[in-house]
Design a protein around this motif. Structure first.
Motif, PDB file in Angstrom:
ATOM      1  N   ALA A 161      36.898  38.616  36.199  1.00 41.85           N
ATOM      2  CA  ALA A 161      36.228  38.540  37.498  1.00 41.85           C
ATOM      3  C   ALA A 161      37.264  38.284  38.587  1.00 41.85           C
ATOM      4  O   ALA A 161      38.369  37.816  38.314  1.00 41.85           O
ATOM      5  N   MET A 162      36.896  38.605  39.802  1.00 46.95           N
ATOM      6  CA  MET A 162      37.813  38.348  40.919  1.00 46.95           C
ATOM      7  C   MET A 162      38.102  36.850  41.010  1.00 46.95           C
ATOM      8  O   MET A 162      37.207  36.019  40.872  1.00 46.95           O
ATOM      9  N   ASP A 163      39.375  36.510  41.202  1.00 46.91           N
ATOM     10  CA  ASP A 163      39.862  35.139  41.324  1.00 46.91           C
ATOM     11  C   ASP A 163      39.810  34.368  40.006  1.00 46.91           C
ATOM     12  O   ASP A 163      40.096  33.166  39.979  1.00 46.91           O
ATOM     13  N   GLU A 164      39.469  35.021  38.913  1.00 51.88           N
ATOM     14  CA  GLU A 164      39.533  34.357  37.610  1.00 51.88           C
ATOM     15  C   GLU A 164      41.002  34.239  37.190  1.00 51.88           C
ATOM     16  O   GLU A 164      41.797  35.160  37.376  1.00 51.88           O
ATOM     17  N   MET A 165      41.380  33.077  36.612  1.00 54.52           N
ATOM     18  CA  MET A 165      42.772  32.845  36.271  1.00 54.52           C
ATOM     19  C   MET A 165      43.203  33.735  35.102  1.00 54.52           C
ATOM     20  O   MET A 165      42.580  33.734  34.037  1.00 54.52           O
ATOM     21  N   LEU A 166      44.271  34.495  35.327  1.00 59.33           N
ATOM     22  CA  LEU A 166      44.775  35.403  34.301  1.00 59.33           C
ATOM     23  C   LEU A 166      45.857  34.765  33.446  1.00 59.33           C
ATOM     24  O   LEU A 166      45.847  34.868  32.224  1.00 59.33           O
ATOM     25  N   CYS A 167      46.812  34.123  34.101  1.00 62.41           N
ATOM     26  CA  CYS A 167      47.917  33.537  33.352  1.00 62.41           C
ATOM     27  C   CYS A 167      48.492  32.358  34.120  1.00 62.41           C
ATOM     28  O   CYS A 167      48.137  32.107  35.276  1.00 62.41           O
TER      29      CYS A 167
END
Length: 405
Positions: A31-37
């Protein structure tokens, strides 16, 4: 449509980071602004959010990779149909930056290894070449810090190599675990050793009767929390006492810059905080202008950010003096190490009831040992002792803080 995820700006003087953890795998929806790394720098941990909603189609920089600012981390396929896109390998190639675009051979002397722009500029100013500097960056890249180290190193002989580890038996080797040091731990180790090598560090001790502070805190803590929405702790008393003492002994709040002494007409108080990843020292700026409530709120906010890994570069920079509280871990006595380029650090310790001789009688009092480590190049013994005595006096009679005595 594919969107690139790149390394964000890491802060002043920070050009590289290590990919610590990926929270998503290729093929998973984001999702938008979800933490990736999560990226780990020399000073803080930086989380990278997703710029769009879609599917993580490719991870370019794997965990453990070193990446530069604006380096490509991953690719996201936007929209609902992105889930059908084939996932790429989870063992991706190294991230490329503008500085790393050319192939980087292993040989240090190969000119295809692109040095950091800041390093090249400094080498040009100082008349050095890449052959004169030992690079510690990726594939032997020369970083600005390497050039500074080369300039400050003695010309007579090269620095001795680290002694090899003593051999261990095969049985012991099977029961050992080798883990690479994190960037934060490497930085802690380097800075603490630099402090010992550079400063003429000395520690002076005293003890303080905490009766007055504890009585005052017990009397007003309920009213204080009701009005200000924060608990009244000991740190505000110690911060106020140190600010009071620093005004009388400004050398402890100064630093050495070449052949100059920089006196600071402000107090940016560093507060050492232990976290699962290591010791960090966030800074409470303009502590000399704060009330007890402001100090308690500021320290509480910095402590929460430190534990959650949310400290920014601005939170870590500019400290002029530091307080370290080893007492929360049960330490009765210690000698704190300076946080360079600062010239002083106060060590707090465990409050312990001890028999004390007062007015010819032995009474039990809550006592704390205090330790001030200071740089003897700038702070004389008289100034250090005076500073610690003023802190002791302010804590044993907090009314002095109100009357500026």
């Amino acid at each position: 449509m594919t969107t690139e995820v790149r390394v964000p700006t890491l802060g002043e003087s920070v050009t590289e980071a290590t990919v610590a953890t990926w929270f998503k795998k290729p093929g998973e929806a984001v999702a938008m602004d979800e933490m990736l790394c999560e990226l780990e720098t020399d000073k803080v941990t930086v989380e990278v959010p997703s710029p769009v909603a879609g599917t993580l189609s490719e991870i370019v920089a794997a965990e453990g990779d070193t990446v530069g600012v604006n380096a490509l981390l991953a690719q996201i396929a936007e929209g609902d149909s992105a889930a059908a896109a084939p996932a790429k390998s989870e063992a991706p190639a190294k991230a490329e930056t503008k500085e790393d675009a050319a192939p980087a051979p292993a040989a240090k002397g190969d000119k295809d290894v692109e040095d950091a722009p800041s390093a090249k500029k400094l080498m040009a100013e100082k008349g050095l070449s890449s052959d004169d500097v030992s690079g510690t960056g990726k594939d032997g890249r020369v970083m600005k810090e390497d050039v500074l180290n080369a300039l400050s190193a003695p010309k007579a002989a090269a620095a001795p190599a680290a002694a090899p580890r003593a051999p261990v038996t095969a049985d012991d080797a099977d029961r050992e675990e080798r883990v690479k040091m994190t960037r934060l731990r490497q930085t802690i180790a380097r800075r603490l050793k630099e402090a010992q090598n550079t400063a003429a560090m000395l520690t002076t001790y005293n003890e303080v009767d905490m009766t007055a502070v504890m009585d005052l805190r017990n009397e007003y803590k309920t009213l204080f929390e009701k009005k200000h929405g924060v608990k009244l702790g000991f740190m505000s008393f110690f911060t106020k006492a140190c600010v009071h003492a620093l005004k009388e002994v400004p050398d402890v709040n100064a630093e050495i810059d070449g052949d100059h002494v920089v006196y600071k007409n402000y107090v940016h108080m560093g507060v050492a905080v232990g976290t699962p990843t290591g010791l960090v020292v966030p800074v409470l700026r303009n502590a000399d202008q704060m009330s007890f409530a402001d100090i308690e709120k500021g320290i509480s906010e910095l402590g929460l950010k430190a534990r959650d890994g949310k400290l920014s570069m601005a939170d870590m920079q500019g400290g002029s003096f530091t307080i370290s509280n080893g007492g929360v871990y049960g330490s009765l006595m210690s000698s704190p190490i300076l946080n360079p380029p600062q010239s002083g650090i106060l060590g707090m310790h465990k409050i312990q009831e001890r028999p004390m001789a007062i007015n010819g009688q032995v009474v039990i009092r809550p006592m704390m040992y205090l330790a001030l480590s200071y740089d003897h190049r700038i702070v004389d013994g008289k100034g250090a002792v005076t500073f610690l005595v003023r802190v002791k006096e302010a804590l044993e009679d907090p009314r002095r803080l109100l009357m500026d005595l």
